[in-house]
Design an enzyme around this catalytic site. Structure first.
Site, PDB file in Angstrom:
ATOM      1  N   HIS A 543      86.342  41.675 -26.320  1.00 47.18           N
ATOM      2  CA  HIS A 543      86.338  41.320 -24.900  1.00 47.18           C
ATOM      3  C   HIS A 543      85.026  40.612 -24.539  1.00 47.18           C
ATOM      4  CE1 HIS A 543      89.494  44.700 -24.119  1.00 47.18           C
ATOM      5  NE2 HIS A 543      90.030  43.597 -24.594  1.00 47.18           N
TER       6      HIS A 543
HETATM    7  C1  LIG Z   1      92.661  40.806 -31.288  1.00 49.97           C
HETATM    8  C2  LIG Z   1      92.459  40.707 -29.806  1.00 49.97           C
HETATM    9  C3  LIG Z   1      93.192  41.517 -28.945  1.00 49.97           C
HETATM   10  C4  LIG Z   1      92.999  41.422 -27.581  1.00 49.97           C
HETATM   11  N1  LIG Z   1      93.791  42.178 -26.758  1.00 49.97           N
HETATM   12  C5  LIG Z   1      93.715  41.994 -25.425  1.00 49.97           C
HETATM   13  C6  LIG Z   1      94.634  42.647 -24.558  1.00 49.97           C
HETATM   14  O1  LIG Z   1      95.536  43.380 -24.989  1.00 49.97           O
HETATM   15  N2  LIG Z   1      94.514  42.424 -23.225  1.00 49.97           N
HETATM   16  C7  LIG Z   1      93.538  41.616 -22.709  1.00 49.97           C
HETATM   17  O2  LIG Z   1      93.465  41.474 -21.493  1.00 49.97           O
HETATM   18  N3  LIG Z   1      92.662  40.988 -23.512  1.00 49.97           N
HETATM   19  C8  LIG Z   1      92.750  41.131 -24.856  1.00 49.97           C
HETATM   20  N4  LIG Z   1      91.896  40.457 -25.665  1.00 49.97           N
HETATM   21  C9  LIG Z   1      90.866  39.599 -25.054  1.00 49.97           C
HETATM   22  C10 LIG Z   1      91.389  38.329 -24.400  1.00 49.97           C
HETATM   23  O3  LIG Z   1      92.520  37.848 -25.075  1.00 49.97           O
HETATM   24  C11 LIG Z   1      90.278  37.277 -24.354  1.00 49.97           C
HETATM   25  O4  LIG Z   1      89.180  37.816 -23.657  1.00 49.97           O
HETATM   26  C12 LIG Z   1      90.710  36.012 -23.639  1.00 49.97           C
HETATM   27  O5  LIG Z   1      91.900  35.495 -24.179  1.00 49.97           O
HETATM   28  C13 LIG Z   1      89.606  34.951 -23.707  1.00 49.97           C
HETATM   29  O6  LIG Z   1      89.943  33.901 -22.835  1.00 49.97           O
HETATM   30  P1  LIG Z   1      89.057  32.575 -22.708  1.00 49.97           P
HETATM   31  O7  LIG Z   1      89.816  31.639 -21.851  1.00 49.97           O
HETATM   32  O8  LIG Z   1      87.685  32.937 -22.282  1.00 49.97           O
HETATM   33  O9  LIG Z   1      88.934  32.030 -24.190  1.00 49.97           O
HETATM   34  P2  LIG Z   1      90.065  31.685 -25.256  1.00 49.97           P
HETATM   35  O10 LIG Z   1      91.376  32.227 -24.830  1.00 49.97           O
HETATM   36  O11 LIG Z   1      89.518  32.093 -26.568  1.00 49.97           O
HETATM   37  O12 LIG Z   1      90.188  30.097 -25.168  1.00 49.97           O
HETATM   38  C14 LIG Z   1      89.259  29.202 -25.665  1.00 49.97           C
HETATM   39  C15 LIG Z   1      90.024  27.969 -26.164  1.00 49.97           C
HETATM   40  O13 LIG Z   1      89.108  26.905 -26.377  1.00 49.97           O
HETATM   41  C16 LIG Z   1      89.364  26.300 -27.624  1.00 49.97           C
HETATM   42  N5  LIG Z   1      88.096  25.726 -28.072  1.00 49.97           N
HETATM   43  C17 LIG Z   1      86.960  26.392 -28.365  1.00 49.97           C
HETATM   44  N6  LIG Z   1      85.996  25.516 -28.718  1.00 49.97           N
HETATM   45  C18 LIG Z   1      86.544  24.280 -28.630  1.00 49.97           C
HETATM   46  C19 LIG Z   1      86.048  22.972 -28.851  1.00 49.97           C
HETATM   47  N7  LIG Z   1      84.781  22.754 -29.224  1.00 49.97           N
HETATM   48  N8  LIG Z   1      86.890  21.929 -28.694  1.00 49.97           N
HETATM   49  C20 LIG Z   1      88.183  22.110 -28.304  1.00 49.97           C
HETATM   50  N9  LIG Z   1      88.697  23.340 -28.071  1.00 49.97           N
HETATM   51  C21 LIG Z   1      87.874  24.407 -28.225  1.00 49.97           C
HETATM   52  C22 LIG Z   1      89.863  27.422 -28.491  1.00 49.97           C
HETATM   53  O14 LIG Z   1      90.574  26.942 -29.607  1.00 49.97           O
HETATM   54  C23 LIG Z   1      90.711  28.213 -27.512  1.00 49.97           C
HETATM   55  O15 LIG Z   1      92.025  27.727 -27.440  1.00 49.97           O
HETATM   56  C24 LIG Z   1      92.047  40.520 -27.047  1.00 49.97           C
HETATM   57  C25 LIG Z   1      91.312  39.711 -27.898  1.00 49.97           C
HETATM   58  C26 LIG Z   1      91.516  39.780 -29.272  1.00 49.97           C
HETATM   59  C27 LIG Z   1      90.735  38.883 -30.166  1.00 49.97           C
END
Ligand SMILES: Cc1cc2nc3c(=O)[nH]c(=O)nc-3n(C[C@H](O)[C@H](O)[C@H](O)COP(=O)(O)OP(=O)(O)OC[C@H]3O[C@@H](n4cnc5c(N)ncnc54)[C@H](O)[C@@H]3O)c2cc1C
Ligand SMILES: *[C@@H]1O[C@H](CO)[C@@H](O)[C@H](O)[C@H]1NC(C)=O
Ligand SMILES: *[C@@H]1O[C@H](CO)[C@@H](O)[C@H](O)[C@H]1NC(C)=O
Ligand SMILES: *[C@@H]1O[C@H](CO)[C@@H](O)[C@H](O)[C@H]1NC(C)=O
Ligand SMILES: *[C@@H]1O[C@H](CO)[C@@H](O)[C@H](O)[C@H]1NC(C)=O
Ligand SMILES: *[C@@H]1O[C@H](CO)[C@@H](O)[C@H](O)[C@H]1NC(C)=O
Length: 609
Positions: A543
């Site tokens: 997280h």
């Molecule tokens: C195994 C696991 C289980 C989890 N379970 C839960 C759960 O049950 N419930 C819950 O609420 N949360 C859960 N989480 C946490 C939650 O899913 C994450 O906190 C959330 O998805 C992160 O969102 P974000 O938009 O910040 O980043 P992300 O969803 O990681 O999105 C970032 C995106 O940017 C892209 N990216 C990164 N760098 C670049 C670049 N330089 N150029 C182009 N694209 C790029 C990546 O490929 C990705 O698609 C879990 C996480 C994991 C790993």
């Protein structure tokens, strides 16, 4: 063995041919497959074939492929970097305005079909759609922690556990009190509700009709009612933890519908598939934001076939690359602590000391009870059939994870600061290829797992070099603050209490007597024993948050202002988990979608009319 395999194979084939649907849209299988996550298992291959032919699971007619482009135009109004929990929301909301040309850039590809089965959602960690980041537990330690992050359209919402749990009211009121007007609970609640299409509730706290399906799993593991009763026996109430009470136990809701995952890409980008003003560039990694005299002029991106694009922007670049990706891109662009940038030879464009600092994650430690029983779980041929015919049964569900609890330790002034997950074994692989062995755990276990939700410890992210393809250095400093350990110890004690509850007597739970290495000198079960065991075997909880924190201009460690604009740079925002000043006390995905909704509204307010 062969005979039973053949029998299953034949009945499977009959069922498959009966239910094969014609989806009227061409589709090709996107890698990785379920079978490839299980060492090529033949049985999983059958499941792959089956789900590829199912319109509701594979959804070839709904996918955002019409928006995919091979070569971007030379200029856009907005460029959104990353299509995860937040980025999908942002690209969807901004492209609602037909006057705006929006480019979404994503390092990965569209969602593989196997990720959509709720019960198998865990299979895709450590595959090609995972960035596979490695982190250090602390600067002094050489302990390596894995940090799965989705590298796929939908980001980590395609790999995650799907639990829909918001933070508590106080979390958001705290953010506002730290100097961030607009982020009070009362206000963010509207944005949670804006996204939501809740199958179970429609009230003050929940809404129907939004783009994100949220709902309880239709199948409930038979042990769940006993776990709820044990929790009630131990002093908890059964509450909706997404409503007014922040402590208690509940059957959780998930970002799923009919046993099918609803990632943020599926929920927010697929409905935008007919908008000609939205372009999606997949398979392309943004290597830097192009800046000129502290004004954003575009981005540089590299495709996985080696093409390099320089794309101009007329209004804003929005970084939604996640808690690791967003600070990494800022640093590569010369925005960050100047001493860090000098060290790796990146020219300083703007000294912003907070970039990559303030990294927070939840930490958990599971207390394992052995169960003298082998049939609690039923992930087998029958459950596959149930999924195929009715989209129900164990494969549509999250095993014991469907229950979650929150309690308040003595350190938190009555606020929930510990969450509980319940683990046993979940559908993984049929290693032998024989149906009925979808999961291989011989001895069942029950593992109530406290998660420390309000860490005091802080980690950091820096560049190892100026190479945009080298993973950054990530240090979490897990349990660096002694209070974090004491909170987990409190959680362990509650887990032990639960294990003794009358409601669970019939399972003959016996506490695992294993002694972690290095803890031999402590009396088993003493507080010092548990402190030692926690330090030896904790997990980080995925997280990650806080690495580009939001704050007032008076806070020199703030990276973005309360409207998520990067300090000192014109035309650049960060909208994702990085901006949380303090990680919320719950799973992060729901909150990050809310941040996507809030951020999109700020952009609209600033540029529309
Ligand atoms: C195994 C696991 C289980 C989890 N379970 C839960 C759960 O049950 N419930 C819950 O609420 N949360 C859960 N989480 C946490 C939650 O899913 C994450 O906190 C959330 O998805 C992160 O969102 P974000 O938009 O910040 O980043 P992300 O969803 O990681 O999105 C970032 C995106 O940017 C892209 N990216 C990164 N760098 C670049 C670049 N330089 N150029 C182009 N694209 C790029 C990546 O490929 C990705 O698609 C879990 C996480 C994991 C790993
Ligand atoms: C909050 O907790 C109280 C006490 O258990 C209960 O009466 C009330 O219904 C709960 N509210 C919600 C929304 O769960
Ligand atoms: C993305 O890259 C993968 C791997 O090279 C390739 O199979 C796929 O066709 C690409 N997708 C698109 C839309 O270009
Ligand atoms: C498990 O159950 C069997 C049969 O009831 C019993 O003989 C055995 O002692 C039990 N083992 C444990 C560890 O409880
Ligand atoms: C599907 O659901 C129906 C109605 O509840 C039930 O009768 C049937 O047994 C189910 N089929 C399977 C394979 O579980
Ligand atoms: C628990 O133990 C008792 C006594 O050994 C035994 O009769 C019973 O079957 C066991 N129950 C389970 C679920 O293993």
């Amino acid at each position: 063995m062969l005979r039973s395999f053949l029998l299953v194979f034949i009945s499977f084939s009959v069922l498959k041919s009966q239910s094969l649907q014609n989806c009227d849209c061409p589709h090709s299988q996107i890698q990785p497959t379920l079978s490839s996550t299980c060492k090529g298992s033949k049985f999983m291959k059958l499941i792959d074939e089956y789900i590829n032919g199912q319109c509701d699971i594979n959804d070839p007619c709904g996918r955002p492929t019409p928006r995919f482009i091979k070569t971007p135009d030379s200029s856009y109004d907005f460029i959104v970097v990353g299509s995860g929990s937040a980025g999908s929301v942002v690209a969807s909301r901004l492209s609602e305005n037909p006057e705006w040309k929006v480019l979404l850039i994503e390092a990965g590809e569209d969602e593989p079909t196997g990720t959509q089965i709720v019960g198998m959602g865990g299979n895709f960690q450590m595959t090609s759609i995972d960035w596979n980041f490695k982190a250090l537990a602390s600067t002094e330690s050489d302990r390596i922690l894995t940090s799965p992050r989705g590298k796929v359209l939908g980001g980590t919402s395609v790999l995650n556990g799907m639990m829909y749990l918001r933070g508590t009211k106080e979390d958001y009121d705290d953010w506002e009190a730290l100097g961030n007007p607009g982020w009070s609970y009362e206000n963010v609640l509207k944005h949670f509700k804006k996204s939501e299409d809740n199958a179970d509730y429609d009230n003050e706290y929940h809404a129907k009709g939004g783009l994100q399906a949220v709902g309880k799993c239709t199948y409930t593991h038979p042990m769940i009612p006993d776990i709820l009763e044990a929790a009630v026996e131990s002093g908890l109430n059964i509450n909706d933890l997404n409503a007014e009470n922040s402590t208690g136990i509940m059957i959780a809701q998930f970002t799923q519908k009919n046993g099918i995952r609803r990632s943020s890409a599926r929920s927010f980008l697929r409905p935008a598939r007919d908008r000609s003003n939205l372009h999606i560039l997949v398979n392309s990694t943004v290597t830097k934001v192009l800046l000129q005299n502290k004004v954003t002029i575009g981005v540089e991106a590299s495709s996985n076939t080696g093409q390099v694009f320089k794309i101009k922007v007329s209004k804003e670049v929005i970084l939604s690359a996640g808690a690791i990706g967003s600070p990494q891109i800022l640093l590569l662009s010369g925005v960050g602590p100047s001493e860090d940038l000098n060290e790796v030879g990146v020219e300083v464009e703007h000294n912003l000391p907070g970039v990559g600092r303030n990294v927070q994650d939840h930490v958990s430690y599971g207390v394992n009870f052995r169960m003298n029983q082998s049939d609690v779980n039923s992930l087998n041929w029958l459950s596959l059939k149930e999924y195929m015919v009715n989209r129900s049964g164990p494969l549509s569900s999250r095993d014991l994870m469907v229950a979650t609890a929150k309690i308040a330790s003595p350190y938190s002034n009555g606020r929930s600061d510990i969450q509980f997950y319940f683990f046993s074994s979940i559908a993984a692989c049929s290693k032998t290829g024989i149906p009925g062995e979808l999961n291989s755990a011989k001895q069942k276990s029950f593992k109530p797992t406290p998660v420390m939700l309000r860490p005091k410890s802080r980690g950091y992210i820096t560049l190892k070099s100026s190479d945009p393809f080298e993973h950054p250095k990530i240090v979490y400093n897990v349990l660096q603050d002694p209070q974090d350990l004491e909170i987990l110890l409190h959680g362990v004690k509650f887990a032990l209490t639960l294990g003794k509850a009358k409601a669970l007597e019939k399972y003959n739970l016996t506490l695992d007597q294993d002694v972690p290495e290095g803890c031999e000198n402590f009396e088993f079960g003493s507080d010092d024993f548990w402190r030692c065991a926690i330090k030896a075997a904790y997990s980080n909880d995925n997280h990650q948050a806080g690495s580009c924190k939001m704050g007032p201009s008076s806070d020199r460690m703030a990276v973005v202002d309360p409207r998520l604009k990067v300090y000192g740079i014109k035309g650049l925002r960060v909208i994702d988990s990085s901006i949380m000043p303090k990680v919320i006390a719950g799973n992060t995905h729901a909150t990050i979608m809310m941040i996507g909704e809030m951020g999109s509204q700020f952009v609209k307010e600033d540029w529309e009319e």
